[in-house]
Structures are given as structure tokens and as C-alpha cells.
Write a protein that holds these residues in place. Structure first.
Motif, PDB file in Angstrom:
ATOM      1  N   ALA A 198      29.140  44.395  45.516  1.00  0.00           N
ATOM      2  CA  ALA A 198      30.327  43.680  45.040  1.00  0.00           C
ATOM      3  C   ALA A 198      29.943  42.508  44.152  1.00  0.00           C
ATOM      4  CB  ALA A 198      31.146  43.176  46.229  1.00  0.00           C
ATOM      5  N   THR A 199      30.807  42.194  43.197  1.00  0.00           N
ATOM      6  CA  THR A 199      30.662  40.982  42.402  1.00  0.00           C
ATOM      7  C   THR A 199      30.855  39.772  43.313  1.00  0.00           C
ATOM      8  OG1 THR A 199      31.525  42.083  40.430  1.00  0.00           O
ATOM      9  CG2 THR A 199      31.620  39.678  40.469  1.00  0.00           C
ATOM     10  N   ARG A 200      29.989  38.787  43.172  1.00  0.00           N
ATOM     11  CA  ARG A 200      30.084  37.601  44.011  1.00  0.00           C
ATOM     12  C   ARG A 200      30.004  36.334  43.170  1.00  0.00           C
ATOM     13  NH1 ARG A 200      32.168  39.529  48.666  1.00  0.00           N
ATOM     14  NH2 ARG A 200      30.897  41.230  49.526  1.00  0.00           N
ATOM     15  N   PHE A 242      26.038  42.572  39.440  1.00  0.00           N
ATOM     16  CA  PHE A 242      25.487  43.859  39.858  1.00  0.00           C
ATOM     17  C   PHE A 242      25.972  44.988  38.958  1.00  0.00           C
ATOM     18  CE2 PHE A 242      25.771  41.232  43.722  1.00  0.00           C
ATOM     19  CZ  PHE A 242      24.427  41.181  44.054  1.00  0.00           C
ATOM     20  N   GLY A 243      26.520  44.623  37.805  1.00  0.00           N
ATOM     21  CA  GLY A 243      27.045  45.622  36.882  1.00  0.00           C
ATOM     22  C   GLY A 243      27.285  44.985  35.531  1.00  0.00           C
ATOM     23  N   ASP A 244      28.437  45.283  34.938  1.00  0.00           N
ATOM     24  CA  ASP A 244      28.752  44.778  33.602  1.00  0.00           C
ATOM     25  C   ASP A 244      29.751  43.620  33.674  1.00  0.00           C
ATOM     26  OD1 ASP A 244      30.924  46.207  34.464  1.00  0.00           O
ATOM     27  OD2 ASP A 244      31.281  47.226  32.558  1.00  0.00           O
ATOM     28  N   GLU A 245      29.625  42.772  34.707  1.00  0.00           N
ATOM     29  CA  GLU A 245      30.561  41.665  34.869  1.00  0.00           C
ATOM     30  C   GLU A 245      30.590  40.758  33.646  1.00  0.00           C
ATOM     31  OE1 GLU A 245      29.075  42.360  39.162  1.00  0.00           O
ATOM     32  OE2 GLU A 245      28.286  42.535  37.123  1.00  0.00           O
ATOM     33  N   LYS A 246      31.805  40.332  33.290  1.00  0.00           N
ATOM     34  CA  LYS A 246      32.000  39.399  32.191  1.00  0.00           C
ATOM     35  C   LYS A 246      32.994  38.328  32.630  1.00  0.00           C
ATOM     36  CE  LYS A 246      31.231  42.836  28.539  1.00  0.00           C
ATOM     37  NZ  LYS A 246      31.845  43.540  27.370  1.00  0.00           N
ATOM     38  N   ILE A 247      32.692  37.089  32.316  1.00  0.00           N
ATOM     39  CA  ILE A 247      33.629  35.998  32.592  1.00  0.00           C
ATOM     40  C   ILE A 247      34.650  35.948  31.464  1.00  0.00           C
ATOM     41  CG2 ILE A 247      33.892  33.511  32.849  1.00  0.00           C
ATOM     42  CD1 ILE A 247      31.142  33.427  34.062  1.00  0.00           C
ATOM     43  N   THR A 248      35.903  36.105  31.799  1.00  0.00           N
ATOM     44  CA  THR A 248      36.961  36.134  30.784  1.00  0.00           C
ATOM     45  C   THR A 248      37.713  34.808  30.672  1.00  0.00           C
ATOM     46  OG1 THR A 248      38.529  37.049  32.408  1.00  0.00           O
ATOM     47  CG2 THR A 248      37.288  38.615  31.045  1.00  0.00           C
ATOM     48  N   ASP A 249      37.669  33.985  31.713  1.00  0.00           N
ATOM     49  CA  ASP A 249      38.387  32.714  31.661  1.00  0.00           C
ATOM     50  C   ASP A 249      37.898  31.806  32.772  1.00  0.00           C
ATOM     51  OD1 ASP A 249      40.568  31.092  30.476  1.00  0.00           O
ATOM     52  OD2 ASP A 249      41.442  31.256  32.466  1.00  0.00           O
ATOM     53  N   VAL A 250      37.738  30.536  32.467  1.00  0.00           N
ATOM     54  CA  VAL A 250      37.442  29.508  33.468  1.00  0.00           C
ATOM     55  C   VAL A 250      38.358  28.335  33.180  1.00  0.00           C
ATOM     56  CG1 VAL A 250      35.703  27.993  34.486  1.00  0.00           C
ATOM     57  CG2 VAL A 250      35.018  30.232  33.574  1.00  0.00           C
ATOM     58  N   ALA A 274      21.064  30.999  31.486  1.00  0.00           N
ATOM     59  CA  ALA A 274      20.140  32.133  31.526  1.00  0.00           C
ATOM     60  C   ALA A 274      19.997  32.715  32.926  1.00  0.00           C
ATOM     61  CB  ALA A 274      18.778  31.713  30.988  1.00  0.00           C
ATOM     62  N   ASP A 275      20.153  31.889  33.956  1.00  0.00           N
ATOM     63  CA  ASP A 275      20.016  32.360  35.339  1.00  0.00           C
ATOM     64  C   ASP A 275      21.362  32.732  35.954  1.00  0.00           C
ATOM     65  OD1 ASP A 275      21.118  29.866  35.492  1.00  0.00           O
ATOM     66  OD2 ASP A 275      19.732  29.093  37.010  1.00  0.00           O
ATOM     67  N   ASP A 276      22.372  32.970  35.103  1.00  0.00           N
ATOM     68  CA  ASP A 276      23.725  33.343  35.536  1.00  0.00           C
ATOM     69  C   ASP A 276      24.439  32.232  36.304  1.00  0.00           C
ATOM     70  OD1 ASP A 276      23.586  35.832  34.334  1.00  0.00           O
ATOM     71  OD2 ASP A 276      22.758  36.801  36.117  1.00  0.00           O
ATOM     72  N   SER A 336      37.914  33.839  36.258  1.00  0.00           N
ATOM     73  CA  SER A 336      38.405  35.199  36.053  1.00  0.00           C
ATOM     74  C   SER A 336      37.271  36.066  35.520  1.00  0.00           C
ATOM     75  CB  SER A 336      39.581  35.211  35.071  1.00  0.00           C
ATOM     76  OG  SER A 336      40.657  34.442  35.565  1.00  0.00           O
ATOM     77  N   ILE A 337      37.088  37.227  36.153  1.00  0.00           N
ATOM     78  CA  ILE A 337      35.961  38.098  35.839  1.00  0.00           C
ATOM     79  C   ILE A 337      36.449  39.526  35.684  1.00  0.00           C
ATOM     80  CG2 ILE A 337      33.786  39.063  36.738  1.00  0.00           C
ATOM     81  CD1 ILE A 337      33.366  36.403  38.175  1.00  0.00           C
ATOM     82  N   SER A 338      35.916  40.244  34.699  1.00  0.00           N
ATOM     83  CA  SER A 338      36.189  41.668  34.550  1.00  0.00           C
ATOM     84  C   SER A 338      34.922  42.446  34.859  1.00  0.00           C
ATOM     85  CB  SER A 338      36.670  41.996  33.128  1.00  0.00           C
ATOM     86  OG  SER A 338      35.635  41.793  32.184  1.00  0.00           O
ATOM     87  N   ARG A 339      35.099  43.621  35.444  1.00  0.00           N
ATOM     88  CA  ARG A 339      33.989  44.528  35.731  1.00  0.00           C
ATOM     89  C   ARG A 339      34.521  45.945  35.612  1.00  0.00           C
ATOM     90  NH1 ARG A 339      30.204  44.758  41.230  1.00  0.00           N
ATOM     91  NH2 ARG A 339      28.787  46.414  40.507  1.00  0.00           N
ATOM     92  N   GLY A 340      34.022  46.683  34.630  1.00  0.00           N
ATOM     93  CA  GLY A 340      34.595  47.997  34.376  1.00  0.00           C
ATOM     94  C   GLY A 340      36.058  47.836  34.018  1.00  0.00           C
TER      95      GLY A 340
END
Length: 369
Positions: free
Chosen positions: A164-166, A196-204, A223-225, A247-251
Motif C-alpha cells: 500500500a501507498t503510505r 511502491f508503484g507509480d505514486e504521484k503527488i497531485t496536491d499539497v 531525492a529520498d521521497d 493528495s496522491i494518485s496511483r494508477g
């Protein structure tokens, strides 16, 4: 960063409260990727589509949707084949097989000429489930078979389920934020994203839970996420309960994680303001005008001669666009005639002054035919 209008009609997504709270995840349709027919012992099955989002939800529950393709769906119109899909979590034996949810075929007025049909279903996932190698298999019982007949199963097929995304170590500093008259207070936000995948931050953003007030932050990771950014809050900022929303998108999935904090300040003689907004008519033909009108208040009285800003947000988009200014009369009333080209939302804003807090009107939707 600039403070703007919070999108009151934002698309609903799930939200995981960091450190405490609940989450809601959004289930999305399966995306195709037909499995090889060689996996299925029964010739009635030509393949199966599995959803592409194969990972544990960060909170609450979700599901992996599937669609089984049958080549021999009916013995006759009242005798459809029955599909059984079983699955195993990591380290479970075949004796512990679970049946997936399947929407079975019903009777038809006539059997399709190619005798093909699709059967849909889903495999449940919970945030407490383990990632790893899950397995599934598809079985079919021919239409008209005895009620206690066993399905003919194909071989077990491995299905990799990712972690899972954490979001951890979320922090807002200072907490509480104490606002001071005539000064700006720097507020820092930090967290770490476990990818753990293609997670992208879309909004903070830092957003008020009691009003439309918010501050947008950047979306880039170190660099270290890990994440670090800051903004400055002034004395006109709304007080009360706030939260850091990530806010995060994954797939095809979207998740939101929140961390609460408080904003407070000393007593002030500044007056509150309020704006009302109406649209007449609320349904217009393209090229025709509608009247936007209302009243702006300072405290309980009219805010005389106040200059307001008018904003529009096209239906289906996320950004508000500045349209122009509109002035209030000595009695606080204002009117603006517009000819909208698209369906969308309208609202007005009143900027703060040294004696009065700013405010946002309600949102009005205008339907353009």
C-alpha cells in the motif's frame, strides 16, 4: 504561497487521517489484459480481464475487479453456465480457498449466435491484507448441471499484489499556529512518501476545516521521497481546525492523507464580512445573459461601495478564473450581467482590509443550453 479559493465542489476522493481517523477509497473499473486461455481447463473460458490496480489500499477496503470471457455460455436460453472464481492470499493453502463475488448470468430471450458472454466479479482487498503473491483460478459449471455439481477449475495463477501507498512522519510546525496582528507567521509542512508503484503527488495544501480558506504548497519531493515546504499566514487567516492535506494518485486510484493542526489568534476589533450571490435565470441559452447579484455585508450592516472580484469555474475543470470586478452600491447591493458560454460555477470575493476580514460568497451553478 498565494492563498486562493478552495474548490468547494471538488471531486470526491478517499481520505486517510494520519495518526487517527478513517479512509475512503475510490473503486475504479477494470482495465483489460486478457489472460491466456491455456490457463483454463474448461474450454468454455477464453480468458479473464483483471483490473490493473493490484495493490493493497492504504486504508479501509477496495477490490480487484475482473471479467471472465465465456465461449459456451448457454446450454439453452434458460440454462446459463455458472462461473466460480477462487482466490488465495499469500501463505494460504488450497483448502482455505475463498470464493470471489461473481454476478452470474441469467436467462435470455435467445442464445447469442456465438454463444459468448462475459461474467463480472471482484476480489476484495483490505488494508490489513498482506501484499505478495496471491493466486486465483476460474471454474465453470455447465448450464443445466445438477445443483451439487462441482465446477471444472483451471490451474492456479499467480497475481502479484503490491504494498500500500503510505505517508508517514507528517508534521506541521508550529502547532498550534499563533497569528499576530501586523505580522506574518511562517508555517512548515513535512512528510515522507513510501512509494511502491507509480505514486504521484497531485496536491499539497494547508486548509481550514471550518471555512474556504487554504494555502497551496508545492508538489515536488526530495531525492529520498521526503517533502518539505512552507508558507506564511497573516492575521486575516481563518482560525480553528486546519489540516495538511496530501493528495496522491496511483494508477487509476486517488488517495488523500490528512494531518490536523490548529490556528489561533488574540482578540481583534476587525469585523467579519459576508457575501450572498444569486443567478437569474440559472438556465440560459448560449449567447443570452444571466444576472448575477447579491449583497455584501460588513458585520450586520451593508458594506458600502465595496469592490468585489468575480470568478468562474467551467464545469469539469478544477481552476477558478478571474472574470472582472463588480462594485457594490451604498446599500451593499451589487449586480453583474454576464453571457456565459459554458456550464459552470460563479462566485464573488471581498478582499480583507485593516478593519474587516475578507470573505467568499456561496457558489451558483449556471446551466448553458
Amino acid at each position: 504561497m498565494r492563498k486562493g479559493l478552495r474548490l468547494a465542489l471538488a471531486t470526491a476522493t478517499g481520505a486517510a487521517v494520519l495518526a487517527a481517523g478513517a479512509a475512503i477509497t475510490t473503486v475504479t473499473p477494470a482495465s483489460a489484459g486478457v489472460a491466456s486461455a491455456a490457463r483454463f481447463a474448461n474450454p468454455a473460458v477464453s480468458g479473464i480481464d483483471l483490473s490493473s490496480d493490484k495493490f493493497i489500499p492504504p486504508y479501509s477496503s477496495d477490490k480487484i475487479t475482473f471479467k471472465v470471457h465465456l465461449t459456451s455460455a448457454y446450454v439453452d436460453k434458460d440454462k446459463p453456465a455458472k462461473v466460480t472464481v477462487q482466490y488465495l492470499r499469500p501463505d494460504e493453502s488450497e483448502s482455505s480457498a475463498h470464493n470471489a463475488d461473481v454476478t452470474q448470468l441469467g436467462s435470455v430471450s435467445s442464445v447469442p449466435s456465438d454463444n459468448k458472454a462475459d461474467v463480472s466479479g471482484s476480489i476484495p482487498l483490505s488494508s490489513s491484507d498482506k501484499p505478495g503473491d496471491w493466486k486465483y483460478r476460474v471454474g465453470v459449471t455447465a448450464g443445466g448441471a445438477a445443483a451439487d455439481a462441482n465446477p471444472t477449475f483451471g490451474a492456479w495463477t499467480t497475481m502479484a499484489i503490491a504494498k500500500a501507498t503510505r505517508v508517514d512522519s507528517a508534521n506541521v510546525d508550529p502547532d498550534p499556529v499563533y497569528l499576530k496582528s501586523g505580522k506574518e507567521v511562517d508555517v512548515y509542512a513535512a512528510f515522507h512518501l513510501e512509494k511502491f508503484g507509480d505514486e504521484k503527488i497531485t496536491d499539497v495544501r494547508l486548509e481550514s476545516k471550518d471555512s474556504d480558506d487554504y494555502y497551496s504548497l508545492t508538489t515536488g519531493l526530495d531525492a529520498d521521497d521526503s517533502y518539505h515546504d512552507s508558507t506564511s499566514m497573516d492575521y486575516s487567516t481563518s482560525t480553528g481546525s486546519w489540516q495538511l492535506r496530501i493528495s496522491i494518485s496511483r494508477g487509476t486510484k486517488k488517495y488523500s492523507f490528512t494531518k490536523g493542526f490548529q490556528v489561533s489568534k488574540s482578540g481583534s476589533s476587525k469585523a467579519k464580512s459576508k457575501i450572498t450571490l444569486y443567478a437569474s435565470p440559472s438556465k440560459v441559452k448560449k449567447g443570452k445573459a444571466t444576472k448575477l447579484y447579491g449583497k455584501v455585508y460588513r458585520g450586520s450592516k451593508a458594506w458600502s461601495k465595496k469592490i468585489l472580484k468575480l470568478y468562474f469555474k467551467k464545469k469539469g475543470t478544477k481552476k477558478w478564473k478571474f472574470v472582472g470586478y463588480v462594485g457594490a452600491t451604498s446599500t451593499g447591493k451589487y449586480t453583474k450581467s454576464v453571457k456565459p458560454k459554458y456550464d459552470g460555477y460563479w462566485r464573488t470575493t471581498a478582499a480583507a482590509t485593516s478593519l474587516t476580514y475578507g470573505s467568499l460568497s456561496n457558489i451558483k451553478f449556471v446551466d448553458v443550453k
